[in-house]
Design a protein around this motif. Structure first.
Motif, short mmCIF file in Angstrom:
data_model
loop_
_atom_site.label_atom_id
_atom_site.label_comp_id
_atom_site.label_asym_id
_atom_site.label_seq_id
_atom_site.Cartn_x
_atom_site.Cartn_y
_atom_site.Cartn_z
N ILE A 182 -93.93 -5.54 10.02
CA ILE A 182 -93.00 -4.52 9.79
C ILE A 182 -91.50 -4.85 10.06
CG2 ILE A 182 -92.46 -1.97 10.51
CD1 ILE A 182 -94.92 -2.31 8.83
N PRO A 183 -91.11 -5.41 11.14
CA PRO A 183 -89.81 -5.96 11.20
C PRO A 183 -89.26 -6.86 10.17
CG PRO A 183 -90.97 -6.16 13.38
CD PRO A 183 -91.93 -5.90 12.20
N ALA A 184 -90.11 -7.87 9.71
CA ALA A 184 -89.70 -8.59 8.38
C ALA A 184 -89.46 -7.72 7.14
CB ALA A 184 -90.71 -9.76 8.20
N ALA A 185 -90.27 -6.63 7.03
CA ALA A 185 -90.01 -5.77 5.92
C ALA A 185 -88.87 -4.96 5.91
CB ALA A 185 -91.28 -5.02 5.46
N LEU A 186 -88.68 -4.43 7.26
CA LEU A 186 -87.54 -3.86 7.37
C LEU A 186 -86.22 -4.59 7.21
CD1 LEU A 186 -88.60 -1.55 10.51
CD2 LEU A 186 -88.19 -0.75 8.13
N ILE A 187 -86.17 -5.86 7.73
CA ILE A 187 -85.02 -6.33 7.55
C ILE A 187 -84.76 -6.97 6.19
CG2 ILE A 187 -84.31 -9.20 8.02
CD1 ILE A 187 -85.61 -8.83 10.87
N GLU A 188 -85.86 -7.03 5.32
CA GLU A 188 -85.59 -7.35 3.77
C GLU A 188 -84.89 -6.19 3.28
OE1 GLU A 188 -88.03 -9.07 0.30
OE2 GLU A 188 -89.21 -8.28 1.87
N ASP A 189 -85.42 -5.15 3.87
CA ASP A 189 -84.92 -3.68 3.17
C ASP A 189 -83.41 -3.49 3.26
OD1 ASP A 189 -87.56 -2.72 2.32
OD2 ASP A 189 -87.67 -1.56 4.33
N VAL A 190 -82.99 -3.84 4.35
CA VAL A 190 -81.72 -3.59 5.13
C VAL A 190 -80.85 -4.67 4.34
CG1 VAL A 190 -79.92 -4.35 7.07
CG2 VAL A 190 -81.93 -2.91 7.04
N ILE A 191 -81.38 -6.04 4.05
CA ILE A 191 -80.63 -7.00 3.18
C ILE A 191 -80.62 -6.55 1.53
CG2 ILE A 191 -80.71 -9.18 1.98
CD1 ILE A 191 -82.07 -10.08 4.72
N ALA A 192 -81.60 -5.98 1.19
CA ALA A 192 -81.50 -5.36 -0.25
C ALA A 192 -80.37 -4.34 -0.31
CB ALA A 192 -82.96 -5.00 -0.59
N ILE A 193 -80.54 -3.37 0.47
CA ILE A 193 -79.73 -1.90 0.33
C ILE A 193 -78.24 -2.72 0.69
CG2 ILE A 193 -79.07 0.03 1.48
CD1 ILE A 193 -82.02 0.36 1.97
N ALA A 194 -78.05 -3.28 1.55
CA ALA A 194 -76.59 -3.56 1.93
C ALA A 194 -76.02 -4.62 0.88
CB ALA A 194 -76.48 -4.57 3.14
N LEU A 195 -76.79 -5.43 0.18
CA LEU A 195 -76.30 -6.49 -0.72
C LEU A 195 -76.04 -5.38 -2.09
CD1 LEU A 195 -75.54 -9.20 -2.01
CD2 LEU A 195 -77.89 -9.43 -2.50
N ALA A 196 -76.89 -4.40 -2.23
CA ALA A 196 -76.82 -3.50 -3.56
C ALA A 196 -75.63 -2.94 -3.18
CB ALA A 196 -77.89 -2.82 -3.94
N ALA A 197 -75.37 -2.18 -2.13
CA ALA A 197 -74.03 -1.35 -1.84
C ALA A 197 -72.81 -2.17 -2.16
CB ALA A 197 -74.31 -0.69 -0.42
N PHE A 198 -72.98 -3.68 -1.42
CA PHE A 198 -71.67 -4.29 -1.88
C PHE A 198 -71.44 -4.73 -2.92
CE2 PHE A 198 -70.00 -8.65 -1.97
CZ PHE A 198 -68.65 -8.49 -1.24
N VAL A 199 -72.42 -4.77 -3.75
CA VAL A 199 -72.11 -5.32 -5.46
C VAL A 199 -71.38 -4.04 -6.36
CG1 VAL A 199 -73.21 -5.94 -7.48
CG2 VAL A 199 -73.71 -7.11 -5.23
N VAL A 200 -72.26 -2.72 -5.97
CA VAL A 200 -71.71 -1.80 -6.55
C VAL A 200 -70.29 -1.13 -6.17
CG1 VAL A 200 -74.11 -1.23 -7.20
CG2 VAL A 200 -72.87 0.17 -5.44
N THR A 201 -69.88 -1.63 -5.00
CA THR A 201 -68.59 -1.26 -4.66
C THR A 201 -67.62 -2.14 -4.92
OG1 THR A 201 -69.07 -2.06 -2.52
CG2 THR A 201 -69.50 0.20 -2.81
N ARG A 202 -67.87 -3.16 -5.86
CA ARG A 202 -66.92 -4.15 -6.25
C ARG A 202 -66.44 -3.79 -7.74
NH1 ARG A 202 -66.08 -4.32 -2.23
NH2 ARG A 202 -66.69 -5.23 -0.53
#
Length: 139
Positions: A119-139
């Motif tokens: 579960i912690p591994a999955a949650l970290i992956e979720d955070v990475i995916a969401i943060a990277l997506a948010a970073f890209v679409v705000t560029r």
């Protein structure tokens, strides 16, 4: 020819598609506005929850991988089009990013499960995916 930054953004959003198939298109369409973004966001949340279930199939199984490749291609297409570049090139870069995200994400998650648990591994992956997506679409 696409500028280097557009290629990088298409690859990065494709990478997110490899981690979570609906997160990248949800972020992209939410940034654009409209009902499609809301629908995709609901699907992305369902995917984030479903990913934690033990009966979920591997991201590299044919149906899941195909969904991730399509997702990567679509977001890459839109990124390229937004930068007035050849959309097929963006789609190809997005698909490559999705492949790297799917297989690289799987390897990283397996390694993380051994260290911190599923579960912690999955949650970290979720955070990475969401943060990277948010970073890209705000560029």
């Amino acid at each position: 020819m696409l500028p280097f930054m557009a290629l990088l953004l298409a690859f990065a959003l494709g990478f997110v598609s490899g981690l979570r198939a609906f997160t990248a298109p949800a972020a992209l369409f939410l940034a654009r506005g409209g009902i499609a973004g809301i629908v995709l966001a609901v699907l992305a949340v369902a995917e984030l929850v479903g990913d934690k279930l033990p009966q979920m199939t591997s991201r590299t199984s044919p149906p899941a991988l195909i969904a991730r490749l399509i997702s990567g291609g679509v977001v890459g297409w839109f990124i390229a089009a937004a930068h007035s570049g050849p959309a097929p090139v963006g789609a190809i870069i997005g698909v490559v990013g999705a492949l790297v995200g799917a297989y690289g994400g799987k390897a990283a998650r397996i390694a993380a499960i051994d260290r911190i648990g599923a579960i912690p591994a999955a949650l970290i992956e979720d955070v990475i995916a969401i943060a990277l997506a948010a970073f890209v679409v705000t560029r």
